[in-house]
Design an enzyme around this catalytic site. Structure first.
Site, PDB file in Angstrom:
ATOM      1  N   HIS A 120       0.851  -1.193   0.000  1.00 35.22           N
ATOM      2  CA  HIS A 120       0.000   0.000   0.000  1.00 35.22           C
ATOM      3  C   HIS A 120       0.886   1.242   0.000  1.00 35.22           C
ATOM      4  O   HIS A 120       1.951   1.258   0.622  1.00 35.22           O
ATOM      5  CB  HIS A 120      -0.988   0.014   1.173  1.00 35.22           C
ATOM      6  N   GLU A 175      -5.142   1.789   3.103  1.00 39.73           N
ATOM      7  CA  GLU A 175      -4.989   0.728   4.102  1.00 39.73           C
ATOM      8  C   GLU A 175      -4.916   1.298   5.510  1.00 39.73           C
ATOM      9  O   GLU A 175      -5.500   0.757   6.449  1.00 39.73           O
ATOM     10  CB  GLU A 175      -3.730  -0.083   3.801  1.00 39.73           C
ATOM     11  N   GLU A 176      -4.205   2.407   5.687  1.00 42.26           N
ATOM     12  CA  GLU A 176      -4.018   2.945   7.026  1.00 42.26           C
ATOM     13  C   GLU A 176      -5.300   3.526   7.610  1.00 42.26           C
ATOM     14  O   GLU A 176      -5.418   3.681   8.821  1.00 42.26           O
ATOM     15  CB  GLU A 176      -2.912   4.011   7.022  1.00 42.26           C
ATOM     16  N   ASP A 183       6.706   1.230   6.292  1.00 40.36           N
ATOM     17  CA  ASP A 183       5.278   0.902   6.190  1.00 40.36           C
ATOM     18  C   ASP A 183       4.546   1.933   5.336  1.00 40.36           C
ATOM     19  O   ASP A 183       4.107   2.955   5.837  1.00 40.36           O
ATOM     20  CB  ASP A 183       4.686   0.861   7.600  1.00 40.36           C
ATOM     21  N   ASP A 214      -0.391   4.423   0.774  1.00 33.56           N
ATOM     22  CA  ASP A 214      -0.806   5.426   1.752  1.00 33.56           C
ATOM     23  C   ASP A 214      -0.060   5.194   3.056  1.00 33.56           C
ATOM     24  O   ASP A 214       0.421   4.088   3.320  1.00 33.56           O
ATOM     25  CB  ASP A 214      -2.316   5.389   1.968  1.00 33.56           C
ATOM     26  N   HIS A 249       4.294   3.725  12.275  1.00 35.61           N
ATOM     27  CA  HIS A 249       3.180   4.484  12.848  1.00 35.61           C
ATOM     28  C   HIS A 249       3.640   5.503  13.893  1.00 35.61           C
ATOM     29  O   HIS A 249       2.797   6.208  14.454  1.00 35.61           O
ATOM     30  CB  HIS A 249       2.112   3.572  13.471  1.00 35.61           C
TER      31      HIS A 249
END
Length: 450
Positions: A94, A157-158, A127, A96, A423
């Site tokens: 992904h 996705e996030e 990520d 995003d 994150h």
């Protein structure tokens, strides 16, 4: 060409591609592709999607499409048809990313790839833009593909908004494959080749407690006036016992992880736990992280300290995230969580519980030809046997893939080892992980058909 010679050739090609990999990642990190228009312009996601499409087209995938999904995000799909009789591999990633959170906590600019102490820093560097570069480097190292390859890059996705899940269900033939490589996980530690076998599911709710028509002067009314924030604190405290175990009736909390263990000293270091602070829970780190439920308070709406008044709060709200291990039904876990919150709300305060979303846990099948080929490829790339682990996070798309393509082998791997701090501020990636994982994927693509 012997197997050893092929491996040596691929290793040399991947090594030679690492300067380009760094340039690719620098460009990807520069896109502020947070899939939330309230925070960042949607054009940033559009730019990232187009870059991914162009890069994989240049890497040899011949059929390229940008597909709008149900949640408004764009899924990039690029493919190259399998030779006659050969299998097809689906590569997932992904583009995003999470928002940078507190930019003041970053030691380097979050949207500028920066090398520091041998690691590459920037939001999304691991990520999941690092995994995009992993896929891209593997394909560049192996231009003569003996298998079919389809690349799908998700754009939301996030945010967990389910756009790609609904897209897969509506377009099953577009992404059909014999093996699916989920490039959104990582190794147990840098240098330790690892396949992730299980994922926890999740239940997200917002709980609101109301006690008064409005705030009241704490001197004139404090005492008998029911404090909504105090009620919320009491409810939240009931979700864990004094040892930190999640305690929700109807959600099993005593399971044991049977596989590789996670030394507590290593977890202390990986999680940057402050000196003297104890880990929570009665089980091992692996038990607590991969086999048992975990309730996290993600946020609280309450009067801020700066600007607060001497008043009894009339309303308070919290966002809760319940992670559930394989074997736990998310609908049952949601009902149990609601029952717990209702039962522990004091003083007959009004409580409202809003379901934001839920996802089922996942367990991959093992022992099939794709798994055997991938384990061998990982071991060859790193020069040591591959291991397995669980993961505390959730990827709901895995269950959609399993339901849509029941015969496909699903494997979870990637560049996101614990020191990446995904994150969080100061996210980074070890470039050696990109190199080793790209080589492993190239070796897998080269050998899987045989």
């Amino acid at each position: 060409m012997t197997e050893d010679a092929r491996t040596a050739g691929l290793r040399a090609r991947v090594a030679a591609l690492m300067s380009q990999a760094k340039s690719d990642l620098a460009q990807l990190v520069s896109f502020r592709s947070v899939a939330d228009p309230r925070q960042f312009p949607p054009e940033e996601c559009d730019l990232a999607a187009q870059w991914v499409a162009d890069a994989f087209a240049a890497a040899g995938l011949t059929k390229i499409g940008l597909h709008e999904t149900q949640d408004g995000s764009t899924a990039v799909v690029a493919s190259r048809q399998a030779p006659e009789g050969a299998p097809t591999v689906l590569l997932y990633c992904h583009y995003d990313v999470q928002p940078p959170m507190d930019e003041g906590a970053w030691r380097t600019p979050p949207w500028e790839l920066t090398e520091r102490d041998g690691r590459w820093y920037g939001r999304g560097s691991a990520d999941c833009k690092g995994n995009i570069v992993m896929h891209l480097t593997a394909l560049r190292a192996l231009p003569d593909l003996p298998v079919g390859v389809t690349l799908v890059a998700e754009g939301s996705e996030e945010q967990g908004s389910g756009g790609l899940e609904r897209f897969v269900e509506a377009n099953p033939d577009l992404l059909r494959a014999d093996a699916i490589v989920i490039g959104d996980c990582g190794n147990f530690a840098a240098g330790v080749p690892t396949l992730t076998e299980t994922l926890r599911g999740n239940v997200n709710v917002v709980v609101t407690i109301e006690t008064l028509a409005g705030p009241l002067h704490s001197g004139m009314f404090g005492g008998p006036a029911p404090d909504a924030l105090a009620a919320l604190i009491q409810v939240l405290a009931s979700l864990r016992d004094e040892r930190g175990n999640t305690t929700i009736a109807g959600v099993p909390g005593d399971q044991v992880w049977p596989g590789v263990q996670y030394p507590s000293e290593q977890f202390h270091a990986d999680a940057a736990v402050l000196r003297g602070v104890e880990l929570t829970g009665d089980g091992t780190v692996a038990d607590m992280l991969w086999a048992r439920p975990a309730l996290t308070v993600l946020g609280i709406d309450a009067p801020p300290v700066v600007g607060s008044a001497a008043a009894v709060p009339s309303i308070a709200r919290a966002r809760l995230n319940l992670r559930i291990p394989p074997g736990t039904d998310p609908a049952q876990a949601y009902r149990a969580l609601v029952a717990h919150l209702d039962a522990h709300t004091p003083w007959h305060a009004e409580v409202t519980i809003e379901l934001e979303g839920m996802g089922a846990p996942f367990r991959s099948r093992t022992g099939g030809p794709a798994h055997v080929a991938m384990e061998a490829a990982l071991s060859t790339s790193y020069g040591r046997p591959a291991t397995t682990q669980g993961q505390g996070g959730s990827i709901p798309l895995c269950n959609v893939f399993a339901a849509t393509y029941p015969d496909a082998e699903i494997m979870l791997l990637g560049v996101e080892e614990p020191k990446c701090l995904i994150h969080a501020p100061n996210e980074s990636v070890d470039p050696k992980e990109i190199e080793h994982m790209a080589l492993a994927e190239a070796l897998f693509l080269a050998t899987y058909a045989g």
